[in-house]
Enzyme design. Structure first.
Site, mmCIF file in Angstrom:
data_model
loop_
_atom_site.group_PDB
_atom_site.id
_atom_site.type_symbol
_atom_site.label_atom_id
_atom_site.label_comp_id
_atom_site.label_asym_id
_atom_site.label_seq_id
_atom_site.Cartn_x
_atom_site.Cartn_y
_atom_site.Cartn_z
ATOM 1 N N GLU A 1 -21.118 39.384 13.318
ATOM 2 C CA GLU A 1 -22.041 38.126 13.448
ATOM 3 C C GLU A 1 -22.732 37.939 14.769
ATOM 4 O OE1 GLU A 1 -20.134 35.116 11.366
ATOM 5 O OE2 GLU A 1 -19.922 36.277 9.592
ATOM 6 N N ASN B 1 -21.085 43.696 11.706
ATOM 7 C CA ASN B 1 -21.082 43.210 10.214
ATOM 8 C C ASN B 1 -21.948 41.710 10.458
ATOM 9 O OD1 ASN B 1 -19.985 42.878 7.618
ATOM 10 N ND2 ASN B 1 -18.760 41.132 8.511
ATOM 11 N N HIS C 1 -23.408 37.216 1.132
ATOM 12 C CA HIS C 1 -22.868 35.898 0.597
ATOM 13 C C HIS C 1 -24.129 35.035 -0.165
ATOM 14 C CE1 HIS C 1 -18.807 35.921 2.379
ATOM 15 N NE2 HIS C 1 -19.468 36.325 3.651
ATOM 16 N N GLU D 1 -18.808 41.466 2.119
ATOM 17 C CA GLU D 1 -18.230 40.402 1.710
ATOM 18 C C GLU D 1 -18.957 39.733 0.548
ATOM 19 O OE1 GLU D 1 -18.038 37.754 5.200
ATOM 20 O OE2 GLU D 1 -17.580 39.331 6.505
HETATM 21 O O1 9MR Z 1 -12.509 34.276 4.265
HETATM 22 C C1 9MR Z 1 -12.214 33.713 5.624
HETATM 23 C C2 9MR Z 1 -11.687 32.313 5.629
HETATM 24 O O2 9MR Z 1 -10.336 32.215 4.880
HETATM 25 C C3 9MR Z 1 -11.601 31.786 6.877
HETATM 26 O O3 9MR Z 1 -11.348 30.528 6.798
HETATM 27 C C4 9MR Z 1 -12.836 31.770 7.436
HETATM 28 C C5 9MR Z 1 -13.195 31.029 8.886
HETATM 29 O O4 9MR Z 1 -14.182 31.300 9.550
HETATM 30 O O5 9MR Z 1 -13.383 33.212 7.647
HETATM 31 C C6 9MR Z 1 -13.587 33.678 6.513
HETATM 32 O O6 9MR Z 1 -14.257 34.950 6.308
HETATM 33 C C7 9MR Z 1 -15.292 35.195 7.117
HETATM 34 C C8 9MR Z 1 -15.671 36.387 7.746
HETATM 35 O O7 9MR Z 1 -14.343 36.576 8.589
HETATM 36 C C9 9MR Z 1 -16.721 36.604 8.495
HETATM 37 N N1 9MR Z 1 -17.896 36.303 7.573
HETATM 38 C C10 9MR Z 1 -17.852 35.081 6.858
HETATM 39 C C11 9MR Z 1 -16.418 35.099 5.929
HETATM 40 C C12 9MR Z 1 -16.624 33.689 5.247
HETATM 41 O O8 9MR Z 1 -16.575 32.461 6.221
#
Ligand code: 9MR
Length: 353
Positions: free
Chosen positions: A165, A206, A242, A271
């Site tokens: 990101e 990503n 998403h 994702e």
């Molecule tokens: O799924 C992850 C969640 O359990 C965490 O709380 C969160 C914290 O930022 O991160 C989530 O995964 C993220 C991923 O690492 C990057 N893209 C967005 C995802 C959803 O927030």
């Protein structure tokens, strides 16, 4: 007597309540496909259909039984346990316990791994985020982190999300500690370190909101162009995916994937989920099936799209309800681990070609 009558009445009331709630649950439409999704993905020429998972979920045996089915899932992504705060919470103090657990599970069940992630503004320990860095000292911090983590997992990770990101939605670079100290050079610093530590791993950037046309995908195309021109190792772009129900544009998603693969990189849906404004109606679940079929169908249509990962397969462990209050039911399995119509949408996309 009065007491025991009261207890019996209570029991029977409980039974009615249970019957009603299971009736309500079972009245929602469910999937009918008998296809296993990873098997279908591979038969269609893709590398995998996979899922994110997280260490606390692995004590849930019903969840784990489905996750472990290699015909269903051929790939795992740790949702949290390979992130910087988990791996290097203090400078030069490394903890691989959580990541190792998921790698071991992948090895036991014949799955490939996506490593997630090495350099990200979020879930970054304070010692990095608020350190008093010079370009030289932060370069060394990035190199140590990336080299140590990638070396630890050398030979066990199919693809790393080396950079996560990096862009704002308007296409400018996110102004985090990395960019503020090193400009965009932090990206090649991390990619070069990862390549040196495991030359066989595929190296990805990503990002979210690459699913639509606009300045963010344009910025990513420019970044890949620049990295390629400079000879920096870059093998793929992760399109997080998403989605919001009904907001999928097949043409924009496909055009964006093709703009990237034209530059000589792979793409992957990394994702995937599709959130619904609650309460979800039967019509919403049908729309969700159509959305999943469309999204996976685009990956099918683009030969450089290597695979699809859902951001956990079940609503039971979805990140959506806590991050987007009022939304949920984003995953292809419901919170009782029952397959939803979305499952059929994925199966259709993998089998109709
Ligand atoms: O799924 C992850 C969640 O359990 C965490 O709380 C969160 C914290 O930022 O991160 C989530 O995964 C993220 C991923 O690492 C990057 N893209 C967005 C995802 C959803 O927030």
């Amino acid at each position: 007597m009065i007491l025991s009558l009261g207890f019996a009445t209570l029991l029977s009331l409980m039974r009615v309540a249970t019957a009603q709630s299971s009736t309500a649950t079972s009245s929602a439409p469910t999937a009918t496909s008998t296809v296993s999704l990873n098997m279908a993905a591979k038969a269609a020429g893709k590398l995998y259909f996979g899922s994110a998972t997280d260490n606390p979920e692995l004590t849930d045996t019903a969840y784990l039984t489905i996750l472990n089915d290699t015909a269903m899932f051929g790939q795992l992504t740790p949702a949290n346990s390979m992130k910087w705060d988990a791996i290097e919470p203090e400078q030069n103090v490394f903890n691989f316990t959580g990541g190792d657990q998921i790698v071991a599970l992948a090895e036991q069940t014949g799955k490939i791994m996506r490593g997630h992630n090495l350099v990200w503004y979020s879930q970054l320990p304070d010692w990095v985020a608020y350190g008093n860095w010079t370009p030289e000292t932060l370069t060394s911090v990035i190199q140590t982190h990336v080299t140590t983590e990638v070396s630890h997992y050398k030979g066990k990770i199919y693809a790393w999300d080396v950079i996560n990101e990096p862009f704002n939605d308007n296409g400018t670079f996110r102004t985090d500690v990395f960019y503020n100290t090193l400009n965009s050079s932090y990206i090649s610093i991390a990619l070069n370190a990862a390549h040196a530590a495991d030359p066989d791993a595929m190296l990805y950037i990503n990002e979210y909101n690459l699913e639509y046309s606009g300045p963010k995908i344009d910025a990513m195309v420019q970044l890949v162009t620049d990295l390629k021109a400079a000879g920096t190792p870059i093998d793929g772009i992760g399109i997080e995916s998403h989605f919001i129900l009904g907001e999928v544009s097949a043409s924009e998603l496909q055009a964006n994937m093709e703009a990237l693969t034209a530059l000589g990189v792979d793409v992957a849906i990394t994702e995937l989920d599709d959130r619904i404004e609650l309460p979800a109606t039967d019509a919403d679940l049908e729309q969700q099936k159509a959305d999943y079929e469309t999204i996976v169908g685009v990956c099918m249509a683009v030969s450089g799209c290597v695979g699809v990962t859902v951001w956990d397969y079940t609503d039971k462990y979805s990140w959506i309800p806590s991050s987007f209050p009022g939304y949920g039911e984003a995953c292809p399995w419901d919170e009782n681990l029952v397959r939803k119509p979305a499952y059929d949408g994925i199966a259709m996309a993998f089998t109709s070609y």
